[in-house]
Design an enzyme around this catalytic site. Structure first.
Site, PDB file in Angstrom:
ATOM      1  N   CYS A 122     -12.852 -52.565  77.670  1.00  0.00           N
ATOM      2  CA  CYS A 122     -13.650 -51.330  77.614  1.00  0.00           C
ATOM      3  C   CYS A 122     -14.909 -51.446  76.753  1.00  0.00           C
ATOM      4  O   CYS A 122     -15.940 -50.886  77.100  1.00  0.00           O
ATOM      5  CB  CYS A 122     -12.781 -50.161  77.160  1.00  0.00           C
ATOM      6  SG  CYS A 122     -11.419 -49.851  78.303  1.00  0.00           S
ATOM      7  N   HIS A 258     -16.246 -44.068  73.393  1.00  0.00           N
ATOM      8  CA  HIS A 258     -15.519 -44.408  74.615  1.00  0.00           C
ATOM      9  C   HIS A 258     -14.652 -43.222  75.008  1.00  0.00           C
ATOM     10  O   HIS A 258     -14.007 -42.599  74.159  1.00  0.00           O
ATOM     11  CB  HIS A 258     -14.650 -45.643  74.349  1.00  0.00           C
ATOM     12  CG  HIS A 258     -13.784 -46.037  75.492  1.00  0.00           C
ATOM     13  ND1 HIS A 258     -14.219 -46.052  76.798  1.00  0.00           N
ATOM     14  CD2 HIS A 258     -12.476 -46.431  75.542  1.00  0.00           C
ATOM     15  CE1 HIS A 258     -13.237 -46.441  77.585  1.00  0.00           C
ATOM     16  NE2 HIS A 258     -12.167 -46.674  76.855  1.00  0.00           N
ATOM     17  N   ASN A 288     -11.062 -42.128  82.159  1.00  0.00           N
ATOM     18  CA  ASN A 288     -11.462 -43.340  81.439  1.00  0.00           C
ATOM     19  C   ASN A 288     -12.096 -44.324  82.423  1.00  0.00           C
ATOM     20  O   ASN A 288     -11.421 -44.857  83.296  1.00  0.00           O
ATOM     21  CB  ASN A 288     -10.216 -43.951  80.786  1.00  0.00           C
ATOM     22  CG  ASN A 288     -10.513 -45.213  80.001  1.00  0.00           C
ATOM     23  OD1 ASN A 288     -11.579 -45.806  80.124  1.00  0.00           O
ATOM     24  ND2 ASN A 288      -9.565 -45.639  79.184  1.00  0.00           N
TER      25      ASN A 288
HETATM   26  O1  UT7 Z   1      -9.547 -47.641  77.393  1.00  0.00           O
HETATM   27  C1  UT7 Z   1      -8.601 -48.008  76.442  1.00  0.00           C
HETATM   28  C2  UT7 Z   1      -7.196 -47.938  76.904  1.00  0.00           C
HETATM   29  N1  UT7 Z   1      -6.512 -46.722  76.947  1.00  0.00           N
HETATM   30  C3  UT7 Z   1      -6.277 -45.776  76.006  1.00  0.00           C
HETATM   31  O2  UT7 Z   1      -7.057 -45.517  75.176  1.00  0.00           O
HETATM   32  C4  UT7 Z   1      -5.006 -45.009  76.053  1.00  0.00           C
HETATM   33  C5  UT7 Z   1      -4.447 -44.755  74.653  1.00  0.00           C
HETATM   34  N2  UT7 Z   1      -3.224 -43.993  74.718  1.00  0.00           N
HETATM   35  C6  UT7 Z   1      -3.175 -42.705  75.138  1.00  0.00           C
HETATM   36  O3  UT7 Z   1      -4.188 -42.123  75.460  1.00  0.00           O
HETATM   37  C7  UT7 Z   1      -1.837 -42.012  75.132  1.00  0.00           C
HETATM   38  O4  UT7 Z   1      -0.888 -42.811  74.462  1.00  0.00           O
HETATM   39  C8  UT7 Z   1      -1.324 -41.674  76.563  1.00  0.00           C
HETATM   40  C9  UT7 Z   1      -2.182 -40.578  77.174  1.00  0.00           C
HETATM   41  C10 UT7 Z   1      -1.355 -42.905  77.446  1.00  0.00           C
HETATM   42  C11 UT7 Z   1       0.110 -41.162  76.497  1.00  0.00           C
HETATM   43  O5  UT7 Z   1       0.189 -40.052  75.639  1.00  0.00           O
HETATM   44  P1  UT7 Z   1       1.338 -39.958  74.538  1.00  0.00           P
HETATM   45  O6  UT7 Z   1       1.174 -38.672  73.854  1.00  0.00           O
HETATM   46  O7  UT7 Z   1       1.221 -41.218  73.713  1.00  0.00           O
HETATM   47  O8  UT7 Z   1       2.637 -39.926  75.434  1.00  0.00           O
HETATM   48  P2  UT7 Z   1       3.867 -40.921  75.437  1.00  0.00           P
HETATM   49  O9  UT7 Z   1       3.468 -42.232  76.052  1.00  0.00           O
HETATM   50  O10 UT7 Z   1       4.457 -40.938  74.067  1.00  0.00           O
HETATM   51  O11 UT7 Z   1       4.842 -40.184  76.438  1.00  0.00           O
HETATM   52  C12 UT7 Z   1       5.404 -38.920  76.119  1.00  0.00           C
HETATM   53  C13 UT7 Z   1       6.209 -38.424  77.298  1.00  0.00           C
HETATM   54  C14 UT7 Z   1       7.184 -39.450  77.859  1.00  0.00           C
HETATM   55  O12 UT7 Z   1       8.370 -38.780  78.213  1.00  0.00           O
HETATM   56  P3  UT7 Z   1       9.649 -38.806  77.249  1.00  0.00           P
HETATM   57  O13 UT7 Z   1      10.003 -40.266  77.101  1.00  0.00           O
HETATM   58  O14 UT7 Z   1       9.197 -38.187  75.960  1.00  0.00           O
HETATM   59  O15 UT7 Z   1      10.658 -38.013  78.013  1.00  0.00           O
HETATM   60  C15 UT7 Z   1       6.509 -39.938  79.102  1.00  0.00           C
HETATM   61  O16 UT7 Z   1       7.426 -40.386  80.073  1.00  0.00           O
HETATM   62  O17 UT7 Z   1       5.326 -38.074  78.377  1.00  0.00           O
HETATM   63  C16 UT7 Z   1       5.821 -38.706  79.575  1.00  0.00           C
HETATM   64  N3  UT7 Z   1       4.660 -38.977  80.446  1.00  0.00           N
HETATM   65  C17 UT7 Z   1       4.212 -38.104  81.346  1.00  0.00           C
HETATM   66  N4  UT7 Z   1       4.612 -36.876  81.717  1.00  0.00           N
HETATM   67  C18 UT7 Z   1       3.934 -36.249  82.677  1.00  0.00           C
HETATM   68  C19 UT7 Z   1       3.883 -40.093  80.455  1.00  0.00           C
HETATM   69  N5  UT7 Z   1       2.921 -39.945  81.385  1.00  0.00           N
HETATM   70  C20 UT7 Z   1       3.113 -38.725  81.947  1.00  0.00           C
HETATM   71  C21 UT7 Z   1       2.416 -38.023  82.956  1.00  0.00           C
HETATM   72  N6  UT7 Z   1       2.865 -36.782  83.281  1.00  0.00           N
HETATM   73  N7  UT7 Z   1       1.325 -38.522  83.587  1.00  0.00           N
END
Ligand code: UT7
Length: 334
Positions: A122, A258, A288
């Site tokens: 990125c 970003h 993104n």
């Molecule tokens: O360009 C550089 C690369 N990318 C980034 O910068 C991404 C950096 N990371 C993030 O932006 C965040 O970590 C995410 C948006 C990817 C995820 O957010 P989070 O608050 O860290 O969520 P999580 O991964 O801790 O997941 C929380 C819950 C999980 O369920 P359980 O295990 O708590 O039951 C996931 O399964 O949210 C669930 N989940 C979703 N639910 C509905 C994950 N994706 C989704 C979704 N819709 N699309």
């Protein structure tokens, strides 16, 4: 290539032309609700994303790059590319491993220029600005066309809701050349920590990472780890870029980070103690776009009259590698 030793010590590189392109096809959070187990509420509160632009089935990274350069020409006139002697395309979704997408751009616009692709994930477009600055300020090149272009939605796993909802396609292009005081790239900070390679990857021709983790066939991301890294590095990299430029965050007219996640942007804004009106946010509209996210955000800021000649802009990015980059750019002239 061009080597002019006169005035080399005074020369500072800056951005003199800008173009951007987002594909026509728009996919909203509601559209995704119909495709997978997700919700507008989850995507909005966790990321700030409302919609993203997707390349058409027959539209690839080179096509997006061409469109961004055409947009640059429409804004600045045909002369904007006169004298370009290097093309850099920052991307991790090139049409081909080779030839470089940059060579396709060189041919499309019939430029008498060298051309290469740059892979730093990125922050790749900021890396390209850093390389362009070096080429121009050393006298190696007169004008560098620095492009960030991505067709990321071609490599995401559409069955993985934790990544599929995050990304969009697009491209941005700038011309970097010598500019008079007080304009130009005052600082560029580039960094990497490959010990975090396992957090974000996709296979090309290898089988596994040095730590033994198998390389993923489609984009793999450990979102939580990248999130923590992003918040930390956005802080350290922006402080370093400001110090190198001899400026304080109070001097910054616009913060153009970003566009990966609104929560990451907010954390960085708070640490910099910047008011919200000094931050450019486009993640709601584009998701993104990786290397294209900052030039797309810059184009939006220009189009809405938020950037004036002489303004100090603070740019910062992070991504797979893990890598990061930050820069202070004084906008102008013109
Ligand atoms: O360009 C550089 C690369 N990318 C980034 O910068 C991404 C950096 N990371 C993030 O932006 C965040 O970590 C995410 C948006 C990817 C995820 O957010 P989070 O608050 O860290 O969520 P999580 O991964 O801790 O997941 C929380 C819950 C999980 O369920 P359980 O295990 O708590 O039951 C996931 O399964 O949210 C669930 N989940 C979703 N639910 C509905 C994950 N994706 C989704 C979704 N819709 N699309």
């Amino acid at each position: 290539m061009h080597d002019d030793v006169s005035n080399r010590s005074q020369r500072r590189a800056g951005v003199t032309a800008l173009g951007a392109y987002a594909p026509e096809r728009i996919v909203t959070n509601q559209d995704l609700e119909a495709m997978m187990d997700t919700s507008d509420e989850w995507i909005t509160t966790r990321t700030g994303i409302k919609r993203r632009h997707l390349a058409a089935d027959d539209e690839f990274t080179s096509d997006l790059a061409f469109r961004a350069v055409e947009n640059l020409l429409a804004r600045h006139g045909d002369d904007a590319l006169a004298g370009v002697d290097m093309v850099i395309v920052a991307t991790h979704t090139p049409d081909a491993l080779f030839p470089a997408t940059a060579a396709l751009v060189q041919d499309r616009f019939k430029l008498a220029a060298g051309a290469f692709d740059l892979l730093a994930a990125c922050p790749g477009w900021l890396y390209a600005l850093g390389i362009a600055k070096g080429l121009v300020e050393s006298g190696q090149c007169r004008k560098v066309l620095a492009i960030g272009a991505e067709a990321l939605t071609k490599i995401v796993d559409w069955t993985d809701r934790s990544t599929a909802v995050l990304f969009g396609d697009g491209a941005g292009a700038v011309v970097v050349e010598a500019v008079p005081e007080p304009y130009g790239l005052r600082s560029v900070v580039l960094g990497a920590d490959g010990s975090g390679a396992q957090h974000l990857h996709k296979r090309a021709v290898g089988r596994c990472l040095p730590n033994g983790d198998p390389l993923a066939e489609t984009l793999y991301m450990n979102g939580r780890e990248v999130f923590k890294f992003a918040v930390r590095v956005m802080n350290t990299a922006t402080i370093e870029a400001l110090e190198k430029a001899g400026l304080h965050s109070d001097d910054i007219r616009l913060f153009v980070p970003h566009q990966a996640n609104l929560r990451i942007i907010e954390a960085a804004r708070e640490r910099l103690e910047l008011p919200r009106e000094r931050v450019v946010v486009t993640v709601d509209e584009y998701g993104n776009n990786s290397t294209a996210s900052i030039p797309l955000a810059l184009a939006k800021a220009v189009d809405t009259g938020r950037v004036q000649s002489g303004d100090h802009l603070l740019l910062v990015s992070f991504g797979a590698g893990l890598t990061w980059a930050a820069s202070v750019l004084t906008w102008g002239p013109g």
